[in-house]
Design a protein around this motif. Sequence first.
Motif, PDB file in Angstrom:
ATOM      1  N   LEU A 153      -5.587 -19.893  -7.264  1.00 47.77           N
ATOM      2  CA  LEU A 153      -6.376 -20.463  -8.360  1.00 47.77           C
ATOM      3  C   LEU A 153      -7.582 -19.553  -8.532  1.00 47.77           C
ATOM      4  CD1 LEU A 153      -6.992 -22.747 -10.376  1.00 47.77           C
ATOM      5  CD2 LEU A 153      -8.249 -23.892  -8.546  1.00 47.77           C
ATOM      6  N   VAL A 154      -7.750 -19.024  -9.729  1.00 46.20           N
ATOM      7  CA  VAL A 154      -8.833 -18.075  -9.978  1.00 46.20           C
ATOM      8  C   VAL A 154      -9.596 -18.481 -11.230  1.00 46.20           C
ATOM      9  CG1 VAL A 154      -7.559 -16.187  -8.889  1.00 46.20           C
ATOM     10  CG2 VAL A 154      -7.381 -16.525 -11.353  1.00 46.20           C
ATOM     11  N   HIS A 155     -10.838 -18.031 -11.307  1.00 40.14           N
ATOM     12  CA  HIS A 155     -11.624 -18.272 -12.503  1.00 40.14           C
ATOM     13  C   HIS A 155     -11.043 -17.489 -13.667  1.00 40.14           C
ATOM     14  CE1 HIS A 155     -14.588 -20.619 -10.467  1.00 40.14           C
ATOM     15  NE2 HIS A 155     -15.006 -19.624  -9.701  1.00 40.14           N
ATOM     16  N   SER A 156     -11.076 -18.070 -14.847  1.00 43.63           N
ATOM     17  CA  SER A 156     -10.600 -17.383 -16.036  1.00 43.63           C
ATOM     18  C   SER A 156     -11.500 -16.194 -16.352  1.00 43.63           C
ATOM     19  CB  SER A 156     -10.599 -18.342 -17.234  1.00 43.63           C
ATOM     20  OG  SER A 156     -10.348 -17.638 -18.436  1.00 43.63           O
ATOM     21  N   PRO A 157     -10.911 -15.104 -16.830  1.00 38.16           N
ATOM     22  CA  PRO A 157     -11.736 -13.962 -17.243  1.00 38.16           C
ATOM     23  C   PRO A 157     -12.565 -14.261 -18.489  1.00 38.16           C
ATOM     24  CG  PRO A 157      -9.441 -13.595 -17.817  1.00 38.16           C
ATOM     25  CD  PRO A 157      -9.477 -14.817 -16.962  1.00 38.16           C
ATOM     26  N   VAL A 158     -12.205 -15.340 -19.191  1.00 33.47           N
ATOM     27  CA  VAL A 158     -12.949 -15.753 -20.385  1.00 33.47           C
ATOM     28  C   VAL A 158     -13.947 -16.841 -19.996  1.00 33.47           C
ATOM     29  CG1 VAL A 158     -12.805 -16.704 -22.708  1.00 33.47           C
ATOM     30  CG2 VAL A 158     -10.974 -15.220 -21.847  1.00 33.47           C
ATOM     31  N   LYS A 159     -15.205 -16.550 -20.112  1.00 30.98           N
ATOM     32  CA  LYS A 159     -16.246 -17.484 -19.706  1.00 30.98           C
ATOM     33  C   LYS A 159     -16.106 -18.801 -20.463  1.00 30.98           C
ATOM     34  CE  LYS A 159     -21.242 -17.843 -18.981  1.00 30.98           C
ATOM     35  NZ  LYS A 159     -22.562 -17.156 -19.129  1.00 30.98           N
ATOM     36  N   GLY A 160     -16.151 -19.891 -19.712  1.00 30.74           N
ATOM     37  CA  GLY A 160     -16.037 -21.204 -20.318  1.00 30.74           C
ATOM     38  C   GLY A 160     -14.630 -21.769 -20.335  1.00 30.74           C
ATOM     39  N   ASP A 161     -13.626 -20.925 -20.149  1.00 28.68           N
ATOM     40  CA  ASP A 161     -12.248 -21.404 -20.108  1.00 28.68           C
ATOM     41  C   ASP A 161     -11.933 -22.008 -18.743  1.00 28.68           C
ATOM     42  OD1 ASP A 161     -11.893 -20.556 -22.650  1.00 28.68           O
ATOM     43  OD2 ASP A 161     -10.290 -19.126 -22.228  1.00 28.68           O
ATOM     44  N   PRO A 162     -10.934 -22.893 -18.665  1.00 27.24           N
ATOM     45  CA  PRO A 162     -10.558 -23.500 -17.378  1.00 27.24           C
ATOM     46  C   PRO A 162     -10.090 -22.445 -16.382  1.00 27.24           C
ATOM     47  CG  PRO A 162      -9.569 -24.674 -19.228  1.00 27.24           C
ATOM     48  CD  PRO A 162     -10.129 -23.403 -19.785  1.00 27.24           C
ATOM     49  N   ASP A 163     -10.178 -22.785 -15.100  1.00 26.95           N
ATOM     50  CA  ASP A 163      -9.661 -21.889 -14.072  1.00 26.95           C
ATOM     51  C   ASP A 163      -8.169 -21.647 -14.295  1.00 26.95           C
ATOM     52  OD1 ASP A 163     -12.120 -21.693 -12.855  1.00 26.95           O
ATOM     53  OD2 ASP A 163     -11.725 -23.308 -11.428  1.00 26.95           O
ATOM     54  N   VAL A 164      -7.709 -20.514 -13.797  1.00 30.48           N
ATOM     55  CA  VAL A 164      -6.338 -20.070 -14.027  1.00 30.48           C
ATOM     56  C   VAL A 164      -5.517 -20.203 -12.746  1.00 30.48           C
ATOM     57  CG1 VAL A 164      -5.029 -17.928 -14.242  1.00 30.48           C
ATOM     58  CG2 VAL A 164      -6.769 -18.504 -15.939  1.00 30.48           C
ATOM     59  N   TYR A 165      -4.277 -20.617 -12.916  1.00 33.18           N
ATOM     60  CA  TYR A 165      -3.344 -20.721 -11.796  1.00 33.18           C
ATOM     61  C   TYR A 165      -2.349 -19.559 -11.849  1.00 33.18           C
ATOM     62  CZ  TYR A 165      -5.020 -25.536 -11.589  1.00 33.18           C
ATOM     63  OH  TYR A 165      -5.807 -26.659 -11.510  1.00 33.18           O
TER      64      TYR A 165
END
Length: 259
Positions: A153-165
């Motif tokens: 689980l990682v932070h999205s590269p787009v600020k403000g978007d949900p974390d990415v799986y």
Amino acid sequence: MKGETMRGSVAGNWTRAWRAAMGLALVQAMALLGAGKAGAQGMMQLDVPAAKYTLGSFTYEAPKADGWRQVANIQDSLALVYAEQKDEGTIDTRFAVTMEAHDIPDNAIVEDAAALADQSRKQMAESHKNDLVGQSGVEAVPSIDNLYTYRLLVHSPVKGDPDVYEVYYVSLSPDKKQYLVMQCITKTQDYANEIYWTEFYGSLASLRYAPKGAAPADAAAGSAKDSPGTGKDAAGAEPAAHSGEAVPRGATAWLVAGL
């Protein structure tokens, strides 16, 4: 030394080689995932997946349902996306998967598929060290020999978007001559209930390993049944609260999210 360990050979080059080779396909898939009408035009121009792909000495049959498109098929790599048309001129790209086969050097010592997958997990977690939220352990895929999976689980590269799986699969050939790695990405947290996940997971049973001059051998023994990360087995996990913290077993479904 007569042989190098995975850490000193294959694993040492895992992140660099795989990221470089799959970079273009990932960029293309991620661009489609976030696009609106422009993405719809791009999707219309993509090919429907072929009946069968050869990646190294592995063969794979992609999902055949509507919505699947081939982004790239270069040498021993493949990138696919799944998209839905929300309305005229607008495509919602829900899921992307990239996969690539690699040779294992003759002098490399590979313990087994589980160890290979664990080394991959460590390398990919390290590559995400600045945005890693949580990770699962390595788990065997039910009913499929030599295929293991783990999730990040990682932070999205787009600020403000949900974390990415991100969900990874690693397959080792029976003769330990090649391995196949897959990265799955999606935005939907409840991926286990999505048709694209069911179709992709089912396609894993088509994996075969057939080196030149040999009859095809199952990389998959039997069929893919309970899907890791769906809550149907021990793979379901709740994202960890802090970067690098192990993810506890059982809880909400991990998604193939990532784009």
